[in-house]
Enzyme design. Structure first.
Site, mmCIF file in Angstrom:
data_model
loop_
_atom_site.group_PDB
_atom_site.id
_atom_site.type_symbol
_atom_site.label_atom_id
_atom_site.label_comp_id
_atom_site.label_asym_id
_atom_site.label_seq_id
_atom_site.Cartn_x
_atom_site.Cartn_y
_atom_site.Cartn_z
ATOM 1 N N TRP A 1 2.998 7.851 -2.690
ATOM 2 C CA TRP A 1 3.886 8.275 -2.670
ATOM 3 C C TRP A 1 4.525 9.267 -3.626
ATOM 4 O O TRP A 1 6.075 10.559 -3.228
ATOM 5 C CB TRP A 1 4.856 7.287 -3.114
ATOM 6 C CG TRP A 1 6.602 7.111 -3.014
ATOM 7 C CD1 TRP A 1 7.507 6.728 -2.407
ATOM 8 C CD2 TRP A 1 6.990 7.188 -4.453
ATOM 9 N NE1 TRP A 1 8.270 7.595 -3.099
ATOM 10 C CE2 TRP A 1 8.572 7.100 -4.742
ATOM 11 C CE3 TRP A 1 6.362 7.758 -5.860
ATOM 12 C CZ2 TRP A 1 9.419 7.329 -5.304
ATOM 13 C CZ3 TRP A 1 7.207 8.086 -6.473
ATOM 14 C CH2 TRP A 1 9.136 7.231 -6.825
ATOM 15 N N SER B 1 -8.294 -5.586 5.029
ATOM 16 C CA SER B 1 -9.053 -5.017 3.588
ATOM 17 C C SER B 1 -9.163 -6.088 2.365
ATOM 18 O O SER B 1 -8.883 -6.199 1.226
ATOM 19 C CB SER B 1 -8.282 -4.255 2.775
ATOM 20 O OG SER B 1 -7.860 -3.188 4.020
ATOM 21 N N HIS C 1 2.753 3.325 -8.843
ATOM 22 C CA HIS C 1 3.244 2.366 -9.060
ATOM 23 C C HIS C 1 3.935 1.932 -9.936
ATOM 24 O O HIS C 1 4.588 0.693 -9.775
ATOM 25 C CB HIS C 1 1.585 2.464 -10.123
ATOM 26 C CG HIS C 1 0.779 2.774 -9.756
ATOM 27 N ND1 HIS C 1 -0.250 2.236 -8.161
ATOM 28 C CD2 HIS C 1 -0.439 3.471 -9.726
ATOM 29 C CE1 HIS C 1 -0.692 2.625 -7.886
ATOM 30 N NE2 HIS C 1 -1.434 3.557 -8.498
ATOM 31 N N ASP D 1 0.440 -1.457 -0.128
ATOM 32 C CA ASP D 1 -0.190 -0.141 0.039
ATOM 33 C C ASP D 1 0.540 1.003 -0.161
ATOM 34 O O ASP D 1 1.750 1.441 0.070
ATOM 35 C CB ASP D 1 -1.032 0.024 0.995
ATOM 36 C CG ASP D 1 -2.717 0.981 0.801
ATOM 37 O OD1 ASP D 1 -2.590 1.574 -0.106
ATOM 38 O OD2 ASP D 1 -2.976 0.485 2.028
ATOM 39 N N LEU E 1 12.523 -20.045 -5.118
ATOM 40 C CA LEU E 1 11.274 -18.871 -4.278
ATOM 41 C C LEU E 1 10.461 -19.205 -5.415
ATOM 42 O O LEU E 1 10.250 -19.162 -6.411
ATOM 43 C CB LEU E 1 11.919 -17.543 -3.951
ATOM 44 C CG LEU E 1 10.825 -16.661 -3.947
ATOM 45 C CD1 LEU E 1 10.593 -16.722 -2.831
ATOM 46 C CD2 LEU E 1 11.356 -15.038 -4.281
ATOM 47 N N ARG F 1 -10.655 2.387 -10.069
ATOM 48 C CA ARG F 1 -9.945 3.567 -9.808
ATOM 49 C C ARG F 1 -10.453 4.079 -11.519
ATOM 50 O O ARG F 1 -10.818 3.322 -12.345
ATOM 51 C CB ARG F 1 -8.826 2.997 -9.618
ATOM 52 C CG ARG F 1 -8.536 2.396 -8.660
ATOM 53 C CD ARG F 1 -6.852 2.074 -8.461
ATOM 54 N NE ARG F 1 -6.732 2.083 -7.070
ATOM 55 C CZ ARG F 1 -5.014 1.551 -6.630
ATOM 56 N NH1 ARG F 1 -4.536 1.118 -7.392
ATOM 57 N NH2 ARG F 1 -5.173 1.212 -5.396
#
Ligand code: V0D
Length: 257
Positions: free
Chosen positions: A44, A213, A56, A39, A150, A90
């Site tokens: 930012w 959320s 983003h 978030d 990973l 959005r």
């Protein structure tokens, strides 16, 4: 330790102090599955009088940094919440920009993911995503499917209530076929999008919001939570190491019997 390995690690850590810190973390119990709610990208950008999409883009770079470190720390699974089912609300221009990020991210980073033995996975509803977005992700999953290091798991067009409801609907359908008896925790988990993955041990949320959320409601039942005011694009290796150290200190205090 063989000096060739030590050199490799030093090349990948930015300083000797980081190298020592990474080794220390690895001597203790590293969370197997880390999930992150990324978030603060818009905030930012606003702080810098930049368009939201710049946040983003910078957030995408943070995903790269954190993936590299998680891999070095031998974390098994890193789940990052990249796009929620709510995010469609959005402005269209912002959504369009975001939907190009997987292609950009993979265009430069996929060869490194392949080389570093990272496996790309996704949870969420593929339906509704633009074909170019889904195409890029599918290609990454295909090219990394044999990798054993990973797991970089993108939660994309994901919402946890929808996931739970879809599990319930599948269960109801299966029970009509008569395949299902009493539903246990383990059986139910197998109907979720995370069926192949263990629950997250550590859940991180940036940017000062202290809520889930609609993220991994079932899976986070026993997760340790770590919240920070740091905005996602500013999230650094330093912050991930701090979160893991806090996690390790908690399990030292409460762990054992
Ligand atoms: C925007 C912060 C990487 C959160 C990170 C489509 C908001 C940057 C990916 C990505 C997004 C996804 C799949 C994949 C490779 C990369 C990404 C989205 C948003 C939503 F296989 N960053 N990123 N995907 N942001």
């Amino acid at each position: 330790m063989y000096s060739i390995w030590k050199r490799w690690y030093k090349k990948n850590a930015s300083s000797n102090a980081d190298y020592d810190r990474i080794q220390k973390i690895k001597q203790s119990e590293v969370p197997q599955h880390i999930a992150i709610i990324m978030d603060g990208n818009g905030r930012w950008a606003k702080k810098r009088a930049l368009p939201r999409v710049a946040g983003h883009h910078e957030g995408m770079k943070a995903v790269r940094r954190i993936t590299r470190l998680a891999n070095q720390l031998e974390v098994s699974i890193l789940t990052v919440y990249a796009f929620s089912t709510e995010n469609w609300k959005r402005p269209k221009s912002e959504v369009d920009y975001i939907m190009n990020l997987p292609q950009e991210f993979l265009g430069t980073f996929l060869p490194e993911l392949v080389a570093e033995n990272v496996q790309v996975k996704m949870i969420g509803e593929p339906e509704g995503l633009p074909v170019h977005t889904l195409g890029a992700i599918k290609r990454a999953m295909e090219e990394t499917k044999e990798n054993t290091g990973l797991i970089l798991n993108f939660a994309l067009n994901y919402g946890s209530r929808a996931e739970i409801l879809s599990a319930v609907n599948k269960l109801v359908a299966d029970s009509k076929d008569g395949v299902i008896g009493e539903i246990t925790d383990d059986i139910f988990s197998k109907y979720l999008m995370t069926s192949e993955l263990p629950d997250p041990d550590l859940l991180i949320r940036t940017s000062g919001e202290i809520r889930l959320s609609n993220f991994m409601l079932w899976q986070a039942a026993y997760s340790e939570f770590w919240f920070t005011d740091v905005l996602w694009p500013d999230f650094s290796e330093e912050h991930l190491m701090e979160a893991i150290e806090v996690y390790q200190n908690r399990s030292r205090r409460y762990g054992g019997v």
